[in-house]
Design a protein around this motif. Structure first.
Motif, PDB file in Angstrom:
ATOM      1  N   UNK A  63      -2.217  -6.078   6.839  1.00 26.26           N
ATOM      2  CA  UNK A  63      -2.610  -5.606   5.299  1.00 26.26           C
ATOM      3  C   UNK A  63      -3.946  -4.968   5.387  1.00 26.26           C
ATOM      4  N   UNK A  64      -5.019  -5.529   6.112  1.00 28.08           N
ATOM      5  CA  UNK A  64      -6.342  -4.839   5.739  1.00 28.08           C
ATOM      6  C   UNK A  64      -6.619  -3.358   6.410  1.00 28.08           C
ATOM      7  N   UNK A  65      -5.623  -2.851   7.269  1.00 27.82           N
ATOM      8  CA  UNK A  65      -5.957  -1.687   7.934  1.00 27.82           C
ATOM      9  C   UNK A  65      -4.963  -0.637   7.657  1.00 27.82           C
ATOM     10  N   UNK A  66      -3.901  -1.049   6.630  1.00 27.37           N
ATOM     11  CA  UNK A  66      -2.769  -0.173   6.457  1.00 27.37           C
ATOM     12  C   UNK A  66      -3.389   1.301   5.956  1.00 27.37           C
ATOM     13  N   UNK A  67      -2.840   2.434   6.352  1.00 27.79           N
ATOM     14  CA  UNK A  67      -3.143   3.718   5.497  1.00 27.79           C
ATOM     15  C   UNK A  67      -2.543   3.831   4.354  1.00 27.79           C
ATOM     16  N   UNK A  68      -1.648   2.764   3.744  1.00 26.04           N
ATOM     17  CA  UNK A  68      -0.944   2.758   2.468  1.00 26.04           C
ATOM     18  C   UNK A  68      -1.367   1.684   1.673  1.00 26.04           C
ATOM     19  N   UNK A  69      -2.691   1.143   2.206  1.00 21.81           N
ATOM     20  CA  UNK A  69      -3.361   0.140   1.322  1.00 21.81           C
ATOM     21  C   UNK A  69      -3.478   0.315  -0.164  1.00 21.81           C
ATOM     22  N   UNK A  70      -3.887   1.462  -0.606  1.00 25.05           N
ATOM     23  CA  UNK A  70      -4.062   1.612  -1.941  1.00 25.05           C
ATOM     24  C   UNK A  70      -2.621   1.470  -2.443  1.00 25.05           C
ATOM     25  N   UNK A  71      -1.636   1.944  -2.235  1.00 24.73           N
ATOM     26  CA  UNK A  71      -0.346   1.924  -2.715  1.00 24.73           C
ATOM     27  C   UNK A  71       0.182   0.207  -2.803  1.00 24.73           C
ATOM     28  N   UNK A  72       0.025  -0.211  -1.462  1.00 22.69           N
ATOM     29  CA  UNK A  72       0.554  -1.686  -1.273  1.00 22.69           C
ATOM     30  C   UNK A  72      -0.294  -2.803  -1.782  1.00 22.69           C
ATOM     31  N   UNK A  73      -1.528  -2.869  -1.420  1.00 26.38           N
ATOM     32  CA  UNK A  73      -2.557  -3.679  -1.448  1.00 26.38           C
ATOM     33  C   UNK A  73      -2.216  -5.063  -0.719  1.00 26.38           C
ATOM     34  N   UNK A  74      -2.704  -6.129  -1.076  1.00 25.31           N
ATOM     35  CA  UNK A  74      -2.494  -7.405  -0.486  1.00 25.31           C
ATOM     36  C   UNK A  74      -1.264  -7.914  -0.508  1.00 25.31           C
ATOM     37  N   UNK A  75      -0.559  -7.554  -1.493  1.00 29.02           N
ATOM     38  CA  UNK A  75       0.709  -8.328  -2.135  1.00 29.02           C
ATOM     39  C   UNK A  75       1.613  -8.931  -1.169  1.00 29.02           C
ATOM     40  N   UNK A  76       1.897  -8.306  -0.019  1.00 33.07           N
ATOM     41  CA  UNK A  76       2.892  -8.727   0.837  1.00 33.07           C
ATOM     42  C   UNK A  76       2.253  -9.256   2.078  1.00 33.07           C
TER      43      UNK A  76
END
Ligand SMILES: O=P(O)(O)OC[C@H]1O[C@H](OP(=O)(O)OP(=O)(O)O)[C@H](O)[C@@H]1O
Ligand SMILES: O=c1cc[nH]c(=O)[nH]1
Length: 170
Positions: A63-76
């Motif tokens: 979660x903390x390093x995903x390149x799609x963090x802006x869309x996914x956030x910490x939700x899952x």
């Protein structure tokens, strides 16, 4: 409607037994299992028991390093828990599905936040191709081609039995 996997039947329990065989062949005396949330975390929980390993396996989140963090956030996001020293460890990462390789890239960044392992390898239940990064599995219980846009995810029932959930492309 035709099945997204065509005539291919993905028997998750049979693939798990094949994964167990592959993981046995990759294990050294100091190998630590680390499951990628969430499917990989279920896999390491069961592998740790079936291999008769003491202690708890590691669990790691992309979660903390995903390149799609802006869309996914910490939700899952599950939380990373590595109950051993990562420095000098031989890490065997486990996941249910390997696809673009982006989760693995994020997970490797997360792992190196905890220390400098001696080696990092990867075993998966299913490699579905479609890689967007130069990342490969050291062991895959199955390699299947699925249409882009289809979804493949491991599910686990209350009795701990695995099955694959497959969704066709929209
Ligand atoms: O190679 P990639 O294209 O990154 O895809 C593979 C990842 O996608 C799925 O996880 P997902 O992000 O759906 O989370 P989940 O395991 O919690 O369902 C799967 O469990 C892998 O971790
Ligand atoms: O960082 C990541 C991980 C998986 N999928 C993405 O699109 N990005």
């Amino acid at each position: 409607m035709s099945s997204p996997t065509g005539s291919l039947v993905l028997d998750a329990e049979a693939l798990y037994r094949e994964l167990l065989r592959g993981v046995r062949s990759l294990m050294g005396p100091e190998t630590r299992l680390v499951g990628i949330t969430s499917g990989g975390a279920w896999l390491v929980e069961r592998l740790q028991k079936d291999l008769g390993l003491a202690g708890k396996p590691g669990v790691i989140s992309s979660a903390l390093h995903r390149d799609d963090f802006a869309q996914r956030g910490l939700s899952s996001a599950g939380q990373t828990q590595l109950p051993f020293d990562v420095n000098g460890a031989d890490i065997l990462l486990l996941d249910d599905v390997l696809y673009t390789g982006r989760t693995l890239r994020a997970v490797i960044n997360e792992l190196f936040d905890y220390g400098r392992p001696a080696s990092v390898r990867l075993a998966v239940l299913v490699d579905r191709g479609g890689r967007q990064l130069p990342i490969q599995a050291d062991f895959a219980a199955a390699r299947v081609a699925l249409p882009a846009g289809s979804q493949l995810a491991l599910a686990r029932d209350d009795a701990g039995v695995f099955r694959f959930h497959v969704e066709a492309a929209a």
